[in-house]
Every structure is written in C-alpha cells, then in structure tokens.
Write a protein that holds these residues in place. Structure first.
Motif, PDB file in Angstrom:
ATOM      1  N   ILE A   1      -6.164  -3.646  -4.914  1.00 22.68           N
ATOM      2  CA  ILE A   1      -5.548  -2.757  -3.917  1.00 22.68           C
ATOM      3  C   ILE A   1      -6.072  -3.081  -2.521  1.00 22.68           C
ATOM      4  O   ILE A   1      -5.305  -3.133  -1.550  1.00 22.68           O
ATOM      5  CB  ILE A   1      -5.822  -1.284  -4.277  1.00 22.68           C
TER       6      ILE A   1
ATOM      7  N   LYS B   1      -4.842   9.780   1.001  1.00 22.55           N
ATOM      8  CA  LYS B   1      -3.534  10.277   1.434  1.00 22.55           C
ATOM      9  C   LYS B   1      -3.673  11.600   2.167  1.00 22.55           C
ATOM     10  O   LYS B   1      -3.076  11.796   3.240  1.00 22.55           O
ATOM     11  CB  LYS B   1      -2.611  10.447   0.223  1.00 22.55           C
TER      12      LYS B   1
ATOM     13  N   TRP C   1       1.272   3.044  -3.343  1.00 23.46           N
ATOM     14  CA  TRP C   1       0.172   3.918  -3.768  1.00 23.46           C
ATOM     15  C   TRP C   1       0.239   5.248  -3.037  1.00 23.46           C
ATOM     16  O   TRP C   1      -0.117   6.286  -3.595  1.00 23.46           O
ATOM     17  CB  TRP C   1      -1.174   3.239  -3.515  1.00 23.46           C
ATOM     18  N   TYR C   2       0.713   5.207  -1.803  1.00 21.39           N
ATOM     19  CA  TYR C   2       0.887   6.449  -1.038  1.00 21.39           C
ATOM     20  C   TYR C   2       1.876   7.369  -1.753  1.00 21.39           C
ATOM     21  O   TYR C   2       1.641   8.573  -1.875  1.00 21.39           O
ATOM     22  CB  TYR C   2       1.381   6.099   0.369  1.00 21.39           C
TER      23      TYR C   2
ATOM     24  N   MET D   1      -7.521   7.558  -4.042  1.00 22.84           N
ATOM     25  CA  MET D   1      -6.182   7.351  -3.501  1.00 22.84           C
ATOM     26  C   MET D   1      -5.613   8.661  -2.945  1.00 22.84           C
ATOM     27  O   MET D   1      -5.044   8.702  -1.845  1.00 22.84           O
ATOM     28  CB  MET D   1      -5.289   6.816  -4.624  1.00 22.84           C
ATOM     29  N   TYR D   2      -5.801   9.735  -3.703  1.00 22.97           N
ATOM     30  CA  TYR D   2      -5.295  11.049  -3.277  1.00 22.97           C
ATOM     31  C   TYR D   2      -6.036  11.540  -2.032  1.00 22.97           C
ATOM     32  O   TYR D   2      -5.413  12.051  -1.086  1.00 22.97           O
ATOM     33  CB  TYR D   2      -5.449  12.060  -4.407  1.00 22.97           C
TER      34      TYR D   2
ATOM     35  N   LEU E   1      -8.100   4.310   2.262  1.00 15.15           N
ATOM     36  CA  LEU E   1      -8.059   3.817   0.884  1.00 15.15           C
ATOM     37  C   LEU E   1      -8.987   2.616   0.707  1.00 15.15           C
ATOM     38  O   LEU E   1      -9.772   2.561  -0.249  1.00 15.15           O
ATOM     39  CB  LEU E   1      -6.618   3.446   0.510  1.00 15.15           C
TER      40      LEU E   1
ATOM     41  N   TYR F   1       0.812  -1.211   0.000  1.00 15.89           N
ATOM     42  CA  TYR F   1       0.000   0.000   0.000  1.00 15.89           C
ATOM     43  C   TYR F   1       0.845   1.261   0.000  1.00 15.89           C
ATOM     44  O   TYR F   1       0.435   2.310  -0.503  1.00 15.89           O
ATOM     45  CB  TYR F   1      -0.938   0.005   1.215  1.00 15.89           C
TER      46      TYR F   1
ATOM     47  N   LEU G   1     -12.396   2.855  -1.711  1.00 14.33           N
ATOM     48  CA  LEU G   1     -12.549   2.006  -2.897  1.00 14.33           C
ATOM     49  C   LEU G   1     -13.736   1.066  -2.762  1.00 14.33           C
ATOM     50  O   LEU G   1     -14.515   0.884  -3.709  1.00 14.33           O
ATOM     51  CB  LEU G   1     -11.265   1.210  -3.125  1.00 14.33           C
TER      52      LEU G   1
ATOM     53  N   ALA H   1       0.357   8.663  -5.325  1.00 11.45           N
ATOM     54  CA  ALA H   1      -0.962   9.301  -5.387  1.00 11.45           C
ATOM     55  C   ALA H   1      -0.922  10.663  -6.080  1.00 11.45           C
ATOM     56  O   ALA H   1      -1.718  10.938  -6.996  1.00 11.45           O
ATOM     57  CB  ALA H   1      -1.552   9.429  -3.988  1.00 11.45           C
TER      58      ALA H   1
END
Length: 389
Positions: free
Chosen positions: A365, A132, A75-76, A128-129, A316, A72, A320, A79
């Motif tokens: 994810i 974060k 993805w951080y 995702m953004y 996240l 994960y 999702l 993002a």
C-alpha cells in the motif's frame, strides 16, 4: 536493474530494495536458526522451515506486488466496509479461534486447513480507517462528539477485541493510532483525556481478569513483567538469558553466517528472538544495520508524507510505516532485554504466515502511494471525498 524497477516494481526504489534485502535475510536467518530443530523434529529434513518460509515469502511478495498496483483512492472507499467486516472477524476469533500458547489468536478457514491471525489484518484496516477519518476532520478538530463516536469508539472497540488474547498487539495498534491522532492535530485536551480513561479501563480489565482467569491471559502478562524485573536466572528468564548470551557472544562482527550456538537453546530463535540470532552471527554491526533498515522505511514514508498534497495517503503511509517500525523496535527491545517478552515477530524476517503476508501487504500500500505520486495521481482530484487541505 533500473529497467526491471521501471517496468515491474514501481514506486519508491529504496523501499523495494529494503524489502527484498529483508526477504533474502529472512531465508538465510530462518535456515540458520531452525535447521537443527528441523532435523530433530522433522525426520532429518534440515530445510523444512526454510521451504515453509520460502512459500510464505512468495505469497507475501505477490500480495505486496498486487497491492502496489492499486490506487490509494480504492482503500479510501473501502476503509469503512473493511472495518465493519473486521469487527465480527475479531469477535469470532476471540470466541471460537484456535488456541495456541493459551491464546485464541488463530482463525481457520473451513475446508482449506489454513489458519491466520485476524488481528494482523485488523491492524492495517484500522489504520486505514483512522487515516480516512483524520483526512476528513481537519476543519472540525474541536468537535468532541464527532471525535468520540467516529474515531475513539472504533479504535477502542477493535483494540478491546484483540486485547484478551494478545495484549502486545492491542497496545501496539493503540499506540500507532494515538500517534496518528497526535500528528493529525486532534485536540490534545481530548486526546490526553481519553488516554487517561483508557489506561484506567485497561488496568481495571487486568485486575478483573486476574480474578476470573478465563477472561484473558492477564496472569501471563503479569508473569512476564515479574520475570523481567526478577533476578531469577534459571526459570522465568530463561528465554531472555539465552538471548543475552547470543548477543554477548556475537561481539562486533559476529560468529559468521550459520554459526549460532544459542539457536539450540532459545525456544523461538526463528521468530520472537531472531534479532538475537542476527547479532550473534553478524555482530553489533549486523544488529545496527538491521535497525537502520527499519528506520529507513519510516524515513522513506515520511518523504511520501512531505511530498503529498492529499491528507489521506499521507496519513495512511505514515501510519502503516509507523506500525511496522514500532513492531520491529519492540522485537529488538525484547531480544536485548529492554522490555518484557511480547511475542511480536520481526516484520518481514521472522518465520510466519499471516504476519509476514499482512506486513508485505501494508508495504505494498505504501509503495502504491509512492507509485501514485510518481504518476501524479495524488494531484488529479480523484479522491471520493476531498481532504480538507
């Protein structure tokens, strides 16, 4: 079976089983709902759409399996970069995308002849953004300037780029992000204030678009709402009426696999109205069971959130899973006549390419976060920026 999961399919086994079941159901339903159409328009080849969906599912499974192996924390780190790339992609689609049903939703990859909906990809990236940002701002929830510039502006801009061609997707994404902010303890005064302003701006956009019809599909949106509240049973409500007939004739246990009759009358029985086919062939029992599967996905994601001591993977996974569940509920609500037609497919079941692949990637994810929990990777301090938790 246990050894297979242990070696190749890591993470939450319940989610894996739900996904595999939906994949298999998709093949059965696509063949049932499209065989007569394929026979009519593809030279008697009743398996045309079945083979097409099988290829999509294989690609989608590879994407999901690959995504579930990625930590994960990757993805951080990505993002912000992915969001920066998705914005021009959405702009190109809006200006130069391929038109389908009077909407510029599709972008074609030059030289390959492959088209995809950039909005599908943007949904996952924006969530995702937001995850974060929410993980970083827990100690500064009252900083309105930061909230406006770093969170609301990107969400509003991405949704605005999607809105002209695809109102339902923009609304779904906006609602998902709003719920993430609500759960993320954003100051309610700021959140509801911005929401009110957003509603006014969207209303103004629709009003202007109705005057300058080339700006968006506003007239289509208005027509769908008018058809929804109209008593006309023959013209504007044709899709909905056929869907209601399918549901009404399905009864409690349905007509049985492959015995749908309304597939010959519904304009999109393999995509937008596939839930009506589910109820016609498998009855209320099949419809309720399908609903439970999507709710179970959200529940399993909620368990991941409960077990996680890191905010980013928690937000996240929640975002999702919420997006996929809301999309499924919207598709079902359209089929039963609860809301106007939106064009949203049933995740993992409806015929499709980019939607199916991106939805599978999103689940990959979530499974990756679950795998990280199993390996205690959520507790080893690898996160690039420490969540304020």
């Amino acid at each position: 079976m246990g050894a297979l999961f242990e070696k190749y399919l890591k993470g939450d086994r319940v989610i894996w089983m739900i996904v595999i079941f939906l994949y298999l159901s998709s093949l059965l339903l696509i063949y049932s709902s499209s065989s007569s159409l394929a026979f009519r328009y593809h030279g008697g080849n009743t398996t045309y759409f079945l083979i097409k969906q099988l290829v999509f599912l294989l690609v989608a499974f590879i994407v999901m399996w690959t995504a579930h192996l990625i930590k994960y924390s990757v993805w951080y780190r990505l993002a912000n970069i992915l969001l920066a790339l998705s914005v021009p992609l959405l702009g190109i689609t809006l200006l130069f995308g391929r038109n389908l049903n009077a909407a510029s939703r599709w972008l074609e990859i030059p030289g390959l002849g492959i088209s995809f909906q950039s909005s599908d990809l943007a949904k996952v990236i924006l969530i995702m953004y937001v995850a974060k940002y929410l993980s970083q701002m827990q100690e500064s929830t009252d900083d309105f300037k930061q909230f406006l510039i770093q969170l609301i502006a990107p969400v509003a801009f991405v949704c605005a780029l999607i809105l002209p061609a695809n109102f339902s997707t923009a609304a779904l994404l906006g609602l998902t992000c709003w719920l993430m902010m609500f759960v993320g303890r954003v100051n309610l005064k700021y959140l509801f204030g911005i929401t009110g302003i957003g509603i006014v701006l969207v209303g103004a956009f629709i009003a202007i678009s109705l005057q300058f019809k080339t700006l968006s599909r506003a007239q289509t949106w208005v027509n769908r709402i008018e058809n929804f509240i109209s008593d006309d049973k023959t013209e504007g409500n044709y899709q909905l009426e056929q869907s209601k007939i399918a549901i009404a004739t399905g009864g409690i246990i349905g007509k049985g696999p492959g015995r749908s009759t309304q597939r010959n009358f519904l304009p999109h029985p393999y995509s937008d109205f596939i839930y009506a086919i589910i109820i016609e062939e498998y009855g209320v029992v099949g419809g309720v069971f399908t609903l439970i599967l999507y709710l179970m996905l959200l529940y399993r994601a909620a368990l991941l959130v409960k077990k996680s001591n890191r905010l980013f993977p928690a937000f996240l996974a929640f975002g999702l899973a919420l997006m996929l569940t809301l999309q499924a509920l919207i598709n079902m609500a359209v089929a039963v006549g609860a809301i106007p037609v939106t064009g949203q497919p049933l995740p993992l079941v409806s015929l499709g390419g980019s939607s199916l692949i991106v939805s599978s990637g999103a689940l990959g994810i979530i499974l990756g976060i679950s795998r990280s929990q199993d390996k205690k990777e959520l507790f080893d301090g690898e996160e690039p920026v420490k969540d304020n938790n």
